[in-house]
Design an enzyme around this catalytic site. Structure first.
Site, PDB file in Angstrom:
ATOM      1  N   LYS A   1      20.791  72.669  25.873  1.00  0.00           N
ATOM      2  CA  LYS A   1      20.431  73.493  27.034  1.00  0.00           C
ATOM      3  C   LYS A   1      20.796  74.990  26.808  1.00  0.00           C
ATOM      4  O   LYS A   1      21.755  75.604  27.443  1.00  0.00           O
ATOM      5  CB  LYS A   1      21.291  72.778  28.209  1.00  0.00           C
ATOM      6  CG  LYS A   1      21.116  73.569  29.706  1.00  0.00           C
ATOM      7  CD  LYS A   1      19.666  73.112  30.289  1.00  0.00           C
ATOM      8  CE  LYS A   1      19.631  73.912  31.618  1.00  0.00           C
ATOM      9  NZ  LYS A   1      18.312  73.781  32.107  1.00  0.00           N
TER      10      LYS A   1
ATOM     11  N   ASP B   1      16.115  69.396  30.372  1.00  0.00           N
ATOM     12  CA  ASP B   1      15.251  68.985  31.441  1.00  0.00           C
ATOM     13  C   ASP B   1      13.878  68.917  31.397  1.00  0.00           C
ATOM     14  O   ASP B   1      13.233  68.127  31.742  1.00  0.00           O
ATOM     15  CB  ASP B   1      15.595  70.084  32.688  1.00  0.00           C
ATOM     16  CG  ASP B   1      15.552  71.684  32.102  1.00  0.00           C
ATOM     17  OD1 ASP B   1      15.486  71.683  30.943  1.00  0.00           O
ATOM     18  OD2 ASP B   1      15.591  72.381  32.738  1.00  0.00           O
TER      19      ASP B   1
ATOM     20  N   ASP C   1      18.895  56.102  28.685  1.00  0.00           N
ATOM     21  CA  ASP C   1      18.539  55.564  29.463  1.00  0.00           C
ATOM     22  C   ASP C   1      16.990  55.376  30.120  1.00  0.00           C
ATOM     23  O   ASP C   1      16.295  54.624  30.366  1.00  0.00           O
ATOM     24  CB  ASP C   1      19.497  55.528  30.825  1.00  0.00           C
ATOM     25  CG  ASP C   1      20.718  54.388  30.792  1.00  0.00           C
ATOM     26  OD1 ASP C   1      20.967  54.204  29.744  1.00  0.00           O
ATOM     27  OD2 ASP C   1      21.205  54.155  31.882  1.00  0.00           O
TER      28      ASP C   1
ATOM     29  N   ASP D   1      23.139  60.028  26.236  1.00  0.00           N
ATOM     30  CA  ASP D   1      23.412  59.134  27.389  1.00  0.00           C
ATOM     31  C   ASP D   1      22.160  58.864  28.383  1.00  0.00           C
ATOM     32  O   ASP D   1      21.932  57.868  28.511  1.00  0.00           O
ATOM     33  CB  ASP D   1      24.809  59.235  27.968  1.00  0.00           C
ATOM     34  CG  ASP D   1      25.399  58.022  28.973  1.00  0.00           C
ATOM     35  OD1 ASP D   1      25.045  56.980  28.564  1.00  0.00           O
ATOM     36  OD2 ASP D   1      25.573  58.521  30.070  1.00  0.00           O
TER      37      ASP D   1
ATOM     38  N   TYR E   1      32.398  64.101  26.604  1.00  0.00           N
ATOM     39  CA  TYR E   1      32.935  62.772  26.535  1.00  0.00           C
ATOM     40  C   TYR E   1      34.358  63.088  26.137  1.00  0.00           C
ATOM     41  O   TYR E   1      35.424  62.546  26.762  1.00  0.00           O
ATOM     42  CB  TYR E   1      32.128  61.811  26.084  1.00  0.00           C
ATOM     43  CG  TYR E   1      31.097  61.063  26.902  1.00  0.00           C
ATOM     44  CD1 TYR E   1      30.324  61.658  27.287  1.00  0.00           C
ATOM     45  CD2 TYR E   1      31.205  59.848  26.648  1.00  0.00           C
ATOM     46  CE1 TYR E   1      29.189  61.236  27.687  1.00  0.00           C
ATOM     47  CE2 TYR E   1      30.114  58.893  27.316  1.00  0.00           C
ATOM     48  CZ  TYR E   1      29.249  59.827  27.939  1.00  0.00           C
ATOM     49  OH  TYR E   1      28.198  59.020  28.745  1.00  0.00           O
TER      50      TYR E   1
HETATM   51  C1  IPM Z   1      26.514  53.902  26.975  1.00  0.00           C
HETATM   52  C2  IPM Z   1      27.076  53.492  28.238  1.00  0.00           C
HETATM   53  C3  IPM Z   1      28.643  54.147  28.207  1.00  0.00           C
HETATM   54  C4  IPM Z   1      28.477  55.770  27.652  1.00  0.00           C
HETATM   55  C5  IPM Z   1      29.705  54.037  29.035  1.00  0.00           C
HETATM   56  C6  IPM Z   1      29.735  52.375  29.368  1.00  0.00           C
HETATM   57  C7  IPM Z   1      31.157  54.810  28.846  1.00  0.00           C
HETATM   58  O1  IPM Z   1      26.679  54.246  29.499  1.00  0.00           O
HETATM   59  O2  IPM Z   1      26.958  53.275  26.054  1.00  0.00           O
HETATM   60  O3  IPM Z   1      25.162  54.679  27.088  1.00  0.00           O
HETATM   61  O4  IPM Z   1      28.420  56.565  28.731  1.00  0.00           O
HETATM   62  O5  IPM Z   1      28.490  56.256  26.480  1.00  0.00           O
HETATM   63 MG    MG Z   2      24.906  55.258  28.890  1.00  0.00          MG
END
Ligand code: IPM
Ligand code: MG
Length: 355
Positions: free
Chosen positions: A191, A223, A251, A247, A141
């Site tokens: 990884k 993975d 999710d 990240d 990042y």
């Molecule tokens: C998160 C989001 C952010 C990230 C974006 C909005 C830059 O996806 O907080 O997980 O990738 O960290």
């Molecule tokens: Mg995110």
């Protein structure tokens, strides 16, 4: 006691959900006498439209001078063609970097009443209680990048991933300390079969584990971890990983928990911490008043707990959320036959009334 909080609604549904969380904070303030004060600041696309920058200096300064920051969400298709350095996402990345927020804690806990909402079978998700500890200001990042360059007539772009030993130690230490207060199990995700940064990560975490004798440390390739989260999510207690893997996995873990709209997070570092729901700005439903405010409300509870050390007030919020769900209130993302349909305001009210 008197605390100052910077509130950053951001874009899309950010304003609606943050308004809900502030209403809930005001309610606990009235009950527990916390004496909270607020500064509302711009960030993201909204700030870009007003000031030509996604993160005005004034916003960052206000955060630094606060006891905690509550953040909504940023981004939206409207700003897709804005140059990369000025995109709304740069606001949250700039805040993380500017406040030194090296760790992002994303807890996923599935209440028994909500096991039916997971895309996984209820039997698989019953009892899930894990936290992802994501490194937040390093890795790919924040490495060097090139948007476009020419090589022998061919265009390419690149992003550099790098991690130093101190960066890995600091996030691993936090993961071990977190696990001490939980079930004592850490899974480090990398990884290492392919990436040099991952091999350094694994070596460093393994070495640090020697000073945490009571902790059970395991390693998974990213993975495989993605697959394990879908196959047997109850095996996890604390997952520690780098910025990009964290990240993606957070999710995935959030939907395993039922709804991404319900998941809070805390970003912590050396000074002021920042709290935000893990979902995005959902431009498709922005302004309709139907967004699920629970992720933001639970983020406010984390702010009370970790930044203000107001455990009782934090718990009052969490209990009120559980009760509102138990009696059947559901925002549209969770609504099904037999439940009480609630828009953002109604859900907020249902929670406030139970504090
Ligand atoms: C998160 C989001 C952010 C990230 C974006 C909005 C830059 O996806 O907080 O997980 O990738 O960290
Ligand atoms: Mg995110």
């Amino acid at each position: 006691m008197a605390y100052h909080i910077t509130i950053i609604p951001g874009d899309g549904i950010g304003k609606e959900i943050v308004d809900s969380a502030v209403a809930v904070l005001k309610k606990v303030d009235g009950k527990f006498g916390l004496r909270l004060s607020y500064a509302f600041k711009d960030a993201g696309g909204t700030a870009y439209d007003k000031f030509g920058t996604p993160l005005p200096t004034d916003t960052l300064e206000s955060c630094k001078a606060s006891d905690g920051v509550l953040f909504g969400a940023v981004g939206g298709g409207k700003w897709d063609s804005v140059e990369p350095a000025l995109r709304p996402e740069r606001a949250i990345l700039g805040l993380r970097k500017g406040l030194g927020l090296y760790a992002n804690l994303r807890p996923v806990k599935v209440a028994d009443s909500l096991t039916g909402y997971s895309p996984l079978k209820p039997d698989l998700v019953r009892g899930v209680d894990l936290v992802i500890v994501r490194e937040l200001i390093g890795g790919i990042y924040f490495g060097d990048k090139c948007e476009s360059e020419q090589h022998d007539g061919v265009e390419r772009a690149w992003d550099l991933e790098n991690y130093s030993v101190p960066e890995v130690e600091r996030i691993a230490r936090l993961a071990f300390e977190t696990a001490k207060l939980r079930r004592g199990k850490v899974t480090s995700v990398d990884k290492a079969n392919v990436l040099a940064t991952s091999r350094l990560w694994r070596r460093t975490v393994t070495k640090l584990a020697e000073s945490y004798k009571g902790i059970e440390l395991g390693h998974l390739y990213v993975d495989n971890c993605a697959m394990q989260l879908a196959v047997r999510p109850t095996q996890f207690d604390v997952i520690v990983t780098g910025n990009l893997f964290g990240d993606i996995l957070s999710d995935e873990a959030a939907v395993v928990g039922g709804s991404i709209g319900m998941m809070p997070s805390a970003s912590i570092g050396t000074s002021t911490s920042l709290y935000e729901p893990i979902h995005g700005s959902a431009p498709d439903i922005a302004g309709k008043g139907i967004a699920n405010p629970i992720g933001t409300i639970l983020s406010a509870a984390m702010l009370l707990r970790y930044s203000l050390h107001e455990e009782e007030a934090a718990r009052a919020i969490e209990t009120a959320v559980d009760k509102a769900l138990e009696v059947g209130f559901r925002t549209p993302d969770l609504w099904r036959e037999g439940f009480q349909k609630a828009n953002t305001d109604e859900m907020t009210k249902a929670i406030c009334e139970r504090i």
